[in-house]
Design a protein around this motif. Structure first.
Motif, PDB file in Angstrom:
ATOM      1  N   TRP A 226      16.963 -70.152 -10.830  1.00  0.00           N
ATOM      2  CA  TRP A 226      16.727 -71.480 -11.422  1.00  0.00           C
ATOM      3  C   TRP A 226      17.513 -71.617 -12.708  1.00  0.00           C
ATOM      4  O   TRP A 226      18.209 -72.611 -12.938  1.00  0.00           O
ATOM      5  N   TYR A 227      17.356 -70.624 -13.530  1.00  0.00           N
ATOM      6  CA  TYR A 227      18.057 -70.576 -14.810  1.00  0.00           C
ATOM      7  C   TYR A 227      19.566 -70.479 -14.570  1.00  0.00           C
ATOM      8  O   TYR A 227      20.362 -71.171 -15.202  1.00  0.00           O
ATOM      9  N   ALA A 228      19.941 -69.621 -13.625  1.00  0.00           N
ATOM     10  CA  ALA A 228      21.363 -69.370 -13.350  1.00  0.00           C
ATOM     11  C   ALA A 228      22.065 -70.640 -12.854  1.00  0.00           C
ATOM     12  O   ALA A 228      23.176 -70.956 -13.283  1.00  0.00           O
TER      13      ALA A 228
ATOM     14  N   LEU B 262      26.584 -71.559 -24.447  1.00  0.00           N
ATOM     15  CA  LEU B 262      26.136 -70.179 -24.207  1.00  0.00           C
ATOM     16  C   LEU B 262      25.318 -70.086 -22.931  1.00  0.00           C
ATOM     17  O   LEU B 262      24.409 -70.899 -22.705  1.00  0.00           O
ATOM     18  N   GLY B 263      25.650 -69.138 -22.101  1.00  0.00           N
ATOM     19  CA  GLY B 263      24.887 -68.891 -20.874  1.00  0.00           C
ATOM     20  C   GLY B 263      24.541 -67.423 -20.810  1.00  0.00           C
ATOM     21  O   GLY B 263      24.329 -66.807 -21.851  1.00  0.00           O
ATOM     22  N   SER B 264      24.518 -66.869 -19.613  1.00  0.00           N
ATOM     23  CA  SER B 264      24.234 -65.432 -19.543  1.00  0.00           C
ATOM     24  C   SER B 264      24.830 -64.834 -18.272  1.00  0.00           C
ATOM     25  O   SER B 264      25.283 -65.558 -17.378  1.00  0.00           O
TER      26      SER B 264
ATOM     27  N   THR C  85      15.043 -78.811 -35.465  1.00  0.00           N
ATOM     28  CA  THR C  85      14.108 -78.071 -34.609  1.00  0.00           C
ATOM     29  C   THR C  85      13.841 -78.905 -33.356  1.00  0.00           C
ATOM     30  O   THR C  85      14.149 -80.107 -33.328  1.00  0.00           O
ATOM     31  N   SER C  86      13.208 -78.298 -32.358  1.00  0.00           N
ATOM     32  CA  SER C  86      12.933 -79.056 -31.130  1.00  0.00           C
ATOM     33  C   SER C  86      11.918 -80.174 -31.381  1.00  0.00           C
ATOM     34  O   SER C  86      11.916 -81.169 -30.665  1.00  0.00           O
ATOM     35  N   SER C  87      11.082 -80.024 -32.414  1.00  0.00           N
ATOM     36  CA  SER C  87      10.162 -81.144 -32.665  1.00  0.00           C
ATOM     37  C   SER C  87      10.861 -82.272 -33.426  1.00  0.00           C
ATOM     38  O   SER C  87      10.469 -83.432 -33.313  1.00  0.00           O
TER      39      SER C  87
ATOM     40  N   GLY D 127      16.324 -69.886 -32.754  1.00  0.00           N
ATOM     41  CA  GLY D 127      16.277 -68.860 -31.718  1.00  0.00           C
ATOM     42  C   GLY D 127      17.003 -67.592 -32.151  1.00  0.00           C
ATOM     43  O   GLY D 127      17.593 -67.553 -33.228  1.00  0.00           O
ATOM     44  N   MET D 128      16.971 -66.589 -31.294  1.00  0.00           N
ATOM     45  CA  MET D 128      17.603 -65.323 -31.653  1.00  0.00           C
ATOM     46  C   MET D 128      19.102 -65.514 -31.862  1.00  0.00           C
ATOM     47  O   MET D 128      19.665 -65.069 -32.858  1.00  0.00           O
ATOM     48  N   VAL D 129      19.762 -66.195 -30.940  1.00  0.00           N
ATOM     49  CA  VAL D 129      21.211 -66.368 -31.049  1.00  0.00           C
ATOM     50  C   VAL D 129      21.538 -67.398 -32.135  1.00  0.00           C
ATOM     51  O   VAL D 129      22.352 -67.142 -33.033  1.00  0.00           O
ATOM     52  N   GLY D 130      20.871 -68.549 -32.069  1.00  0.00           N
ATOM     53  CA  GLY D 130      21.173 -69.628 -33.016  1.00  0.00           C
ATOM     54  C   GLY D 130      20.959 -69.208 -34.463  1.00  0.00           C
ATOM     55  O   GLY D 130      21.780 -69.521 -35.336  1.00  0.00           O
TER      56      GLY D 130
ATOM     57  N   ILE E 223       6.424 -61.485 -35.996  1.00  0.00           N
ATOM     58  CA  ILE E 223       7.380 -61.397 -34.898  1.00  0.00           C
ATOM     59  C   ILE E 223       7.040 -62.421 -33.804  1.00  0.00           C
ATOM     60  O   ILE E 223       5.880 -62.790 -33.622  1.00  0.00           O
ATOM     61  N   LYS E 224       8.098 -62.808 -33.109  1.00  0.00           N
ATOM     62  CA  LYS E 224       7.945 -63.866 -32.098  1.00  0.00           C
ATOM     63  C   LYS E 224       7.321 -63.285 -30.832  1.00  0.00           C
ATOM     64  O   LYS E 224       7.751 -62.253 -30.333  1.00  0.00           O
ATOM     65  N   GLU E 225       6.302 -63.972 -30.328  1.00  0.00           N
ATOM     66  CA  GLU E 225       5.701 -63.575 -29.057  1.00  0.00           C
ATOM     67  C   GLU E 225       5.587 -64.841 -28.210  1.00  0.00           C
ATOM     68  O   GLU E 225       4.656 -65.618 -28.378  1.00  0.00           O
TER      69      GLU E 225
ATOM     70  N   ALA F 256      21.295 -73.737 -13.444  1.00  0.00           N
ATOM     71  CA  ALA F 256      21.487 -74.657 -14.580  1.00  0.00           C
ATOM     72  C   ALA F 256      22.687 -74.205 -15.406  1.00  0.00           C
ATOM     73  O   ALA F 256      23.556 -75.016 -15.753  1.00  0.00           O
ATOM     74  N   LYS F 257      22.750 -72.921 -15.699  1.00  0.00           N
ATOM     75  CA  LYS F 257      23.852 -72.417 -16.541  1.00  0.00           C
ATOM     76  C   LYS F 257      25.199 -72.559 -15.832  1.00  0.00           C
ATOM     77  O   LYS F 257      26.214 -72.848 -16.471  1.00  0.00           O
ATOM     78  N   ILE F 258      25.222 -72.367 -14.515  1.00  0.00           N
ATOM     79  CA  ILE F 258      26.482 -72.541 -13.772  1.00  0.00           C
ATOM     80  C   ILE F 258      26.940 -74.000 -13.896  1.00  0.00           C
ATOM     81  O   ILE F 258      28.124 -74.289 -14.093  1.00  0.00           O
TER      82      ILE F 258
HETATM   83  N1  LIG Z   1      18.333 -63.380 -25.377  1.00  0.00           N
HETATM   84  C1  LIG Z   1      19.220 -62.857 -24.562  1.00  0.00           C
HETATM   85  O1  LIG Z   1      19.148 -61.672 -24.164  1.00  0.00           O
HETATM   86  C2  LIG Z   1      20.380 -63.667 -24.078  1.00  0.00           C
HETATM   87  C3  LIG Z   1      21.315 -63.019 -23.308  1.00  0.00           C
HETATM   88  C4  LIG Z   1      22.403 -63.718 -22.859  1.00  0.00           C
HETATM   89  C5  LIG Z   1      22.525 -65.046 -23.194  1.00  0.00           C
HETATM   90  N2  LIG Z   1      21.618 -65.679 -23.966  1.00  0.00           N
HETATM   91  C6  LIG Z   1      21.812 -67.108 -24.208  1.00  0.00           C
HETATM   92  O2  LIG Z   1      21.782 -67.509 -25.546  1.00  0.00           O
HETATM   93  C7  LIG Z   1      21.178 -68.795 -25.663  1.00  0.00           C
HETATM   94  C8  LIG Z   1      20.066 -68.732 -26.694  1.00  0.00           C
HETATM   95  O3  LIG Z   1      19.147 -67.722 -26.319  1.00  0.00           O
HETATM   96  P1  LIG Z   1      18.076 -67.125 -27.358  1.00  0.00           P
HETATM   97  O4  LIG Z   1      17.720 -65.786 -26.840  1.00  0.00           O
HETATM   98  O5  LIG Z   1      18.538 -67.313 -28.756  1.00  0.00           O
HETATM   99  O6  LIG Z   1      16.844 -68.103 -27.070  1.00  0.00           O
HETATM  100  P2  LIG Z   1      15.524 -68.379 -27.939  1.00  0.00           P
HETATM  101  O7  LIG Z   1      15.360 -67.339 -28.992  1.00  0.00           O
HETATM  102  O8  LIG Z   1      14.438 -68.631 -26.982  1.00  0.00           O
HETATM  103  O9  LIG Z   1      15.876 -69.741 -28.683  1.00  0.00           O
HETATM  104  C9  LIG Z   1      16.102 -70.899 -27.967  1.00  0.00           C
HETATM  105  C10 LIG Z   1      16.114 -72.074 -28.915  1.00  0.00           C
HETATM  106  O10 LIG Z   1      16.276 -73.228 -28.105  1.00  0.00           O
HETATM  107  C11 LIG Z   1      15.592 -74.279 -28.710  1.00  0.00           C
HETATM  108  N3  LIG Z   1      15.101 -75.215 -27.705  1.00  0.00           N
HETATM  109  C12 LIG Z   1      14.484 -74.937 -26.524  1.00  0.00           C
HETATM  110  N4  LIG Z   1      14.128 -76.079 -25.903  1.00  0.00           N
HETATM  111  C13 LIG Z   1      14.544 -77.097 -26.716  1.00  0.00           C
HETATM  112  C14 LIG Z   1      14.456 -78.506 -26.648  1.00  0.00           C
HETATM  113  N5  LIG Z   1      13.865 -79.121 -25.607  1.00  0.00           N
HETATM  114  N6  LIG Z   1      14.958 -79.233 -27.677  1.00  0.00           N
HETATM  115  C15 LIG Z   1      15.529 -78.635 -28.739  1.00  0.00           C
HETATM  116  N7  LIG Z   1      15.661 -77.302 -28.855  1.00  0.00           N
HETATM  117  C16 LIG Z   1      15.153 -76.549 -27.868  1.00  0.00           C
HETATM  118  C17 LIG Z   1      14.408 -73.699 -29.457  1.00  0.00           C
HETATM  119  O11 LIG Z   1      14.242 -74.480 -30.627  1.00  0.00           O
HETATM  120  P3  LIG Z   1      12.901 -74.512 -31.550  1.00  0.00           P
HETATM  121  O12 LIG Z   1      12.763 -73.128 -32.111  1.00  0.00           O
HETATM  122  O13 LIG Z   1      13.195 -75.503 -32.609  1.00  0.00           O
HETATM  123  O14 LIG Z   1      11.762 -74.889 -30.652  1.00  0.00           O
HETATM  124  C18 LIG Z   1      14.846 -72.254 -29.723  1.00  0.00           C
HETATM  125  O15 LIG Z   1      15.099 -72.045 -31.087  1.00  0.00           O
HETATM  126  C19 LIG Z   1      20.701 -69.176 -24.263  1.00  0.00           C
HETATM  127  O16 LIG Z   1      21.593 -70.080 -23.690  1.00  0.00           O
HETATM  128  C20 LIG Z   1      20.741 -67.889 -23.503  1.00  0.00           C
HETATM  129  O17 LIG Z   1      21.125 -68.078 -22.151  1.00  0.00           O
HETATM  130  C21 LIG Z   1      20.534 -65.013 -24.422  1.00  0.00           C
END
Ligand SMILES: NC(=O)c1ccc[n+]([C@@H]2O[C@H](COP(=O)([O-])OP(=O)(O)OC[C@H]3O[C@@H](n4cnc5c(N)ncnc54)[C@H](OP(=O)(O)O)[C@@H]3O)[C@@H](O)[C@H]2O)c1
Length: 316
Positions: A136-138, A106-108, A36-38, A14-17, A311-313, A140-142
């Protein structure tokens, strides 16, 4: 932590990871574990427990989540609530059961009430109703924040929740339907420039104010929080500065080089007038952001151009 600390990064694609992974690799950590998630579906409790019992990580970074914008939250409330609960429940409880020394959750900023006083302090948590669109998301994160707090209080676990503001940077989602405002604008201005500087329609009046943080700064905050004992369970991670959506649009337009009109569609809702984090708690610990918005947008657009084929879509 030293270079041989076993670090499991959940959500490393993911973007953060992916940014956290790159930073830890640059710092010389040589036992970074990723799935990976798979390979490992974090919704599957049995699989997660087996993974932890076998791999025995020292540190866990939870950057895995079902993430999305307003439309995705509106159409998939069940998935946003339940899948995020499943992922974090499985990860946090397995970490605790397996004596993981440090964990970052990590939350938001959407965890804070819709009408909480600005800038948003950590103490504002649960002081009022949430913004309904992403409740819904909030919720869960709380729950995740509270799990971390409970484990700190009851078992003295050195686990910490970090709540970043709106993020942007490489590996973001650039899909026009599901992305956040900043990558969506980069995409729109770029596509309009390519189409001969056609007008760019944008939602609302442009007057709401928002805060943005480059994802490299979040990775540095994660490293910072892992590398020392933190005094609190919950920290905001942001710049503490905001700009209007109009200023953001003009900045992106200039960086992208689009010379057409911007058409503000004022029939569309503006959303919350202001959303700014109070980042003094993190500052007191000794962490601050380093990448200014203009510089960050410039490098993100360069990344976008270099990676335009891949790019990711994310689709709804
Ligand atoms: N983007 C933002 O603006 C933002 C802002 C504030 C906070 N955050 C927080 O940062 C964290 C990561 O966000 P992100 O933007 O990096 O998200 P992202 O790019 O969508 O990446 C999320 C990752 O989660 C993994 N994932 C999802 N479902 C899964 C599952 N069932 N099993 C295993 N892995 C799973 C995916 O893995 P695969 O690729 O292997 O499928 C994906 O790489 C979140 O908690 C989010 O709340 C993000």
């Amino acid at each position: 932590m030293d270079n041989s600390t076993k670090i499991y990064i959940a959500g490393h694609r993911g973007m953060v990871g992916s940014t956290v992974k790159r930073l830890f690799e640059e710092k010389g950590f040589n036992k970074i574990i990723c799935r990976t998630s798979s390979e490992l579906d974090l919704r599957n409790q049995l699989a997660v427990n087996k993974f932890f019992a076998t791999v025995k990580p020292d540190v866990v970074i939870d950057a895995a989540a079902r993430v999305g914008g307003i439309l995705a939250n509106r159409d998939y409330p069940w998935q946003f609530l339940y899948e995020n609960l499943e992922i974090q429940n499985n990860l946090i409880s397995a970490a605790h059961e397996n004596d993981v020394e440090k964990l970052i959750f990590l939350g938001s900023s959407c965890i804070y009430p819709k009408l909480a006083e600005q800038p948003l302090k950590e103490d504002a948590l649960l002081t009022g109703p949430l913004e309904p669109t992403n409740q819904w998301y909030a919720i869960a994160k709380i729950a995740g924040v509270k799990m971390v707090e409970a484990l700190r209080n009851q078992y003295n676990r050195d686990y910490v929740s970090l709540m970043p503001t709106n993020l942007y940077g490489p590996n973001d989602n650039f899909d026009l339907e599901t992305s956040h405002v900043l990558p969506a604008m980069i995409r729109k201005f770029h596509d309009a420039k390519e189409a001969g500087h056609t007008p760019v329609p944008l939602w609302g009046s442009g007057s709401p104010m928002r805060e943005f943080l480059h994802v490299d700064d979040v990775a540095s905050a994660v490293y910072f929080a892992l590398d020392r004992k933190m005094n609190y369970d919950l920290y905001n991670v942001g710049t503490g500065k905001d700009i209007t959506i109009k200023e953001l649009a003009l900045t992106i337009q200039r960086i992208v080089g689009h010379q057409g009109e911007i058409e503000w569609d004022t029939t569309k809702p503006d959303g919350t007038p202001r959303k700014l984090m109070d980042v003094s708690r993190m500052k007191e610990e000794g962490w601050e952001y380093t990448i200014e918005l203009e510089e960050g947008i410039q490098s993100t657009y360069e990344w976008f151009l270099e990676n335009i084929e891949n790019i990711k879509e994310v689709k709804l």
